[in-house]
Design a protein around this motif. Structure first.
Motif, PDB file in Angstrom:
ATOM      1  N   TYR A  47       0.819  -1.218   0.000  1.00 25.32           N
ATOM      2  CA  TYR A  47       0.000   0.000   0.000  1.00 25.32           C
ATOM      3  C   TYR A  47       0.851   1.267   0.000  1.00 25.32           C
ATOM      4  O   TYR A  47       0.351   2.348  -0.282  1.00 25.32           O
ATOM      5  CB  TYR A  47      -0.992  -0.005   1.169  1.00 25.32           C
ATOM      6  CG  TYR A  47      -2.208  -0.845   0.847  1.00 25.32           C
ATOM      7  CD1 TYR A  47      -3.259  -0.313   0.118  1.00 25.32           C
ATOM      8  CD2 TYR A  47      -2.272  -2.174   1.231  1.00 25.32           C
ATOM      9  CE1 TYR A  47      -4.353  -1.082  -0.218  1.00 25.32           C
ATOM     10  CE2 TYR A  47      -3.366  -2.954   0.906  1.00 25.32           C
ATOM     11  CZ  TYR A  47      -4.413  -2.405   0.183  1.00 25.32           C
ATOM     12  OH  TYR A  47      -5.489  -3.170  -0.155  1.00 25.32           O
ATOM     13  N   PRO A  51      -3.113   2.220  -3.689  1.00 18.49           N
ATOM     14  CA  PRO A  51      -4.138   1.200  -3.458  1.00 18.49           C
ATOM     15  C   PRO A  51      -4.148   0.056  -4.471  1.00 18.49           C
ATOM     16  O   PRO A  51      -4.447  -1.077  -4.109  1.00 18.49           O
ATOM     17  CB  PRO A  51      -5.457   1.975  -3.481  1.00 18.49           C
ATOM     18  CG  PRO A  51      -5.156   3.303  -4.069  1.00 18.49           C
ATOM     19  CD  PRO A  51      -3.685   3.549  -3.900  1.00 18.49           C
ATOM     20  N   ARG A  52      -3.818   0.328  -5.728  1.00 16.85           N
ATOM     21  CA  ARG A  52      -3.811  -0.757  -6.728  1.00 16.85           C
ATOM     22  C   ARG A  52      -2.704  -1.768  -6.440  1.00 16.85           C
ATOM     23  O   ARG A  52      -2.932  -2.968  -6.442  1.00 16.85           O
ATOM     24  CB  ARG A  52      -3.659  -0.195  -8.141  1.00 16.85           C
ATOM     25  CG  ARG A  52      -4.888   0.510  -8.651  1.00 16.85           C
ATOM     26  CD  ARG A  52      -4.664   1.009 -10.074  1.00 16.85           C
ATOM     27  NE  ARG A  52      -4.584  -0.095 -11.015  1.00 16.85           N
ATOM     28  CZ  ARG A  52      -5.610  -0.557 -11.715  1.00 16.85           C
ATOM     29  NH1 ARG A  52      -6.780   0.010 -11.580  1.00 16.85           N
ATOM     30  NH2 ARG A  52      -5.455  -1.545 -12.553  1.00 16.85           N
ATOM     31  N   LYS A 104      -8.830  -7.567  -0.975  1.00 19.43           N
ATOM     32  CA  LYS A 104      -8.927  -6.110  -1.121  1.00 19.43           C
ATOM     33  C   LYS A 104      -9.310  -5.703  -2.542  1.00 19.43           C
ATOM     34  O   LYS A 104      -8.907  -6.320  -3.519  1.00 19.43           O
ATOM     35  CB  LYS A 104      -7.594  -5.453  -0.762  1.00 19.43           C
ATOM     36  CG  LYS A 104      -7.078  -5.812   0.614  1.00 19.43           C
ATOM     37  CD  LYS A 104      -8.043  -5.432   1.708  1.00 19.43           C
ATOM     38  CE  LYS A 104      -7.457  -5.791   3.062  1.00 19.43           C
ATOM     39  NZ  LYS A 104      -8.437  -5.842   4.101  1.00 19.43           N
ATOM     40  N   LEU A 105     -10.090  -4.642  -2.612  1.00 19.09           N
ATOM     41  CA  LEU A 105     -10.416  -4.010  -3.890  1.00 19.09           C
ATOM     42  C   LEU A 105      -9.438  -2.865  -4.100  1.00 19.09           C
ATOM     43  O   LEU A 105      -8.891  -2.306  -3.140  1.00 19.09           O
ATOM     44  CB  LEU A 105     -11.852  -3.502  -3.883  1.00 19.09           C
ATOM     45  CG  LEU A 105     -12.942  -4.537  -3.562  1.00 19.09           C
ATOM     46  CD1 LEU A 105     -14.311  -3.882  -3.562  1.00 19.09           C
ATOM     47  CD2 LEU A 105     -12.894  -5.697  -4.534  1.00 19.09           C
ATOM     48  N   SER A 106      -9.225  -2.484  -5.325  1.00 21.44           N
ATOM     49  CA  SER A 106      -8.239  -1.433  -5.625  1.00 21.44           C
ATOM     50  C   SER A 106      -8.715  -0.036  -5.240  1.00 21.44           C
ATOM     51  O   SER A 106      -7.960   0.919  -5.347  1.00 21.44           O
ATOM     52  CB  SER A 106      -7.859  -1.470  -7.108  1.00 21.44           C
ATOM     53  OG  SER A 106      -8.993  -1.229  -7.901  1.00 21.44           O
ATOM     54  N   THR A 107      -9.937   0.076  -4.750  1.00 28.19           N
ATOM     55  CA  THR A 107     -10.465   1.388  -4.355  1.00 28.19           C
ATOM     56  C   THR A 107      -9.963   1.830  -2.985  1.00 28.19           C
ATOM     57  O   THR A 107     -10.055   3.001  -2.652  1.00 28.19           O
ATOM     58  CB  THR A 107     -11.998   1.361  -4.350  1.00 28.19           C
ATOM     59  OG1 THR A 107     -12.451   0.281  -3.534  1.00 28.19           O
ATOM     60  CG2 THR A 107     -12.544   1.223  -5.758  1.00 28.19           C
ATOM     61  N   GLY A 108      -9.436   0.914  -2.185  1.00 29.97           N
ATOM     62  CA  GLY A 108      -8.919   1.284  -0.878  1.00 29.97           C
ATOM     63  C   GLY A 108      -8.836   0.086   0.046  1.00 29.97           C
ATOM     64  O   GLY A 108      -9.514  -0.925  -0.154  1.00 29.97           O
ATOM     65  N   ASP A 111     -12.020  -1.517   1.512  1.00 25.13           N
ATOM     66  CA  ASP A 111     -12.975  -2.120   0.577  1.00 25.13           C
ATOM     67  C   ASP A 111     -12.540  -3.540   0.232  1.00 25.13           C
ATOM     68  O   ASP A 111     -11.462  -3.744  -0.336  1.00 25.13           O
ATOM     69  CB  ASP A 111     -13.079  -1.283  -0.700  1.00 25.13           C
ATOM     70  CG  ASP A 111     -13.568   0.127  -0.423  1.00 25.13           C
ATOM     71  OD1 ASP A 111     -14.369   0.299   0.515  1.00 25.13           O
ATOM     72  OD2 ASP A 111     -13.155   1.049  -1.132  1.00 25.13           O
ATOM     73  N   HIS A 113     -13.911  -7.842  -0.816  1.00 24.34           N
ATOM     74  CA  HIS A 113     -14.947  -8.622  -1.491  1.00 24.34           C
ATOM     75  C   HIS A 113     -16.047  -9.050  -0.514  1.00 24.34           C
ATOM     76  O   HIS A 113     -17.114  -9.463  -0.937  1.00 24.34           O
ATOM     77  CB  HIS A 113     -14.328  -9.827  -2.219  1.00 24.34           C
ATOM     78  CG  HIS A 113     -14.073 -11.019  -1.370  1.00 24.34           C
ATOM     79  ND1 HIS A 113     -13.040 -11.077  -0.453  1.00 24.34           N
ATOM     80  CD2 HIS A 113     -14.717 -12.203  -1.303  1.00 24.34           C
ATOM     81  CE1 HIS A 113     -13.066 -12.257   0.133  1.00 24.34           C
ATOM     82  NE2 HIS A 113     -14.066 -12.958  -0.356  1.00 24.34           N
ATOM     83  N   ARG A 116     -17.198  -3.533   3.229  1.00 31.26           N
ATOM     84  CA  ARG A 116     -16.289  -2.542   3.808  1.00 31.26           C
ATOM     85  C   ARG A 116     -15.951  -2.941   5.238  1.00 31.26           C
ATOM     86  O   ARG A 116     -16.814  -3.367   5.991  1.00 31.26           O
ATOM     87  CB  ARG A 116     -16.942  -1.166   3.776  1.00 31.26           C
ATOM     88  CG  ARG A 116     -16.015  -0.046   4.132  1.00 31.26           C
ATOM     89  CD  ARG A 116     -16.570   1.284   3.618  1.00 31.26           C
ATOM     90  NE  ARG A 116     -15.738   2.396   4.011  1.00 31.26           N
ATOM     91  CZ  ARG A 116     -14.663   2.778   3.333  1.00 31.26           C
ATOM     92  NH1 ARG A 116     -14.318   2.159   2.251  1.00 31.26           N
ATOM     93  NH2 ARG A 116     -13.943   3.796   3.759  1.00 31.26           N
TER      94      ARG A 116
END
Length: 126
Positions: A47, A51-52, A104-108, A111, A113, A116
């Motif tokens: 990180y 985030p990605r 984890k999602l790439s939005t943060g 976030d 699966h 939150r």
């Protein structure tokens, strides 16, 4: 829907217990377990690159494919140490899922699966 979430989390808790029990059967020192149980979380250092990259690094060490292949390889090779490392890794992933921490999602970081994570933001009413 809440009861389904609890059932899924309970299943992951059972997998965590099973991995720990099988680890005990390997005869490998519990010190190794203590040292490595949090090792997959070092992937959070990704990180620092955003985030990605963080999501990619975290997810790479929090999916079951690699530790299951390692477990199979350890079993086929007759390597208790290899199997033990795989079982520690599986236990880590299962404990995370049982606690509600998903991929984890790439939005943060918060976030996942599974939804939150963290404290829910309260909205102020006028």
């Amino acid at each position: 829907m809440k009861s389904l979430s609890l059932i899924v989390r309970f299943e992951w808790a059972i997998l965590a217990v099973a991995a720990i029990v099988f680890y005990g059967a390997t005869g490998v020192s519990w010190w190794l377990f203590a040292v490595l149980i949090l090792a997959p979380d070092l992937s959070m250092l990704g990180y620092l690159g955003g985030p990605r990259i963080g999501a990619f690094a975290y997810n790479a060490l929090h999916i079951l494919v690699a530790p299951l292949l390692l477990l199979l390889g350890g079993h086929l090779a007759g390597s208790a140490a290899c199997s033990a490392v795989a079982l520690i890794w599986i236990a880590h992933i299962a404990i995370d899922r049982a606690l509600g921490y998903g991929l984890k999602l790439s939005t943060g970081f918060q976030d996942t699966h599974l939804g939150r994570i963290g404290r829910k933001r309260e909205t102020l009413s006028p």
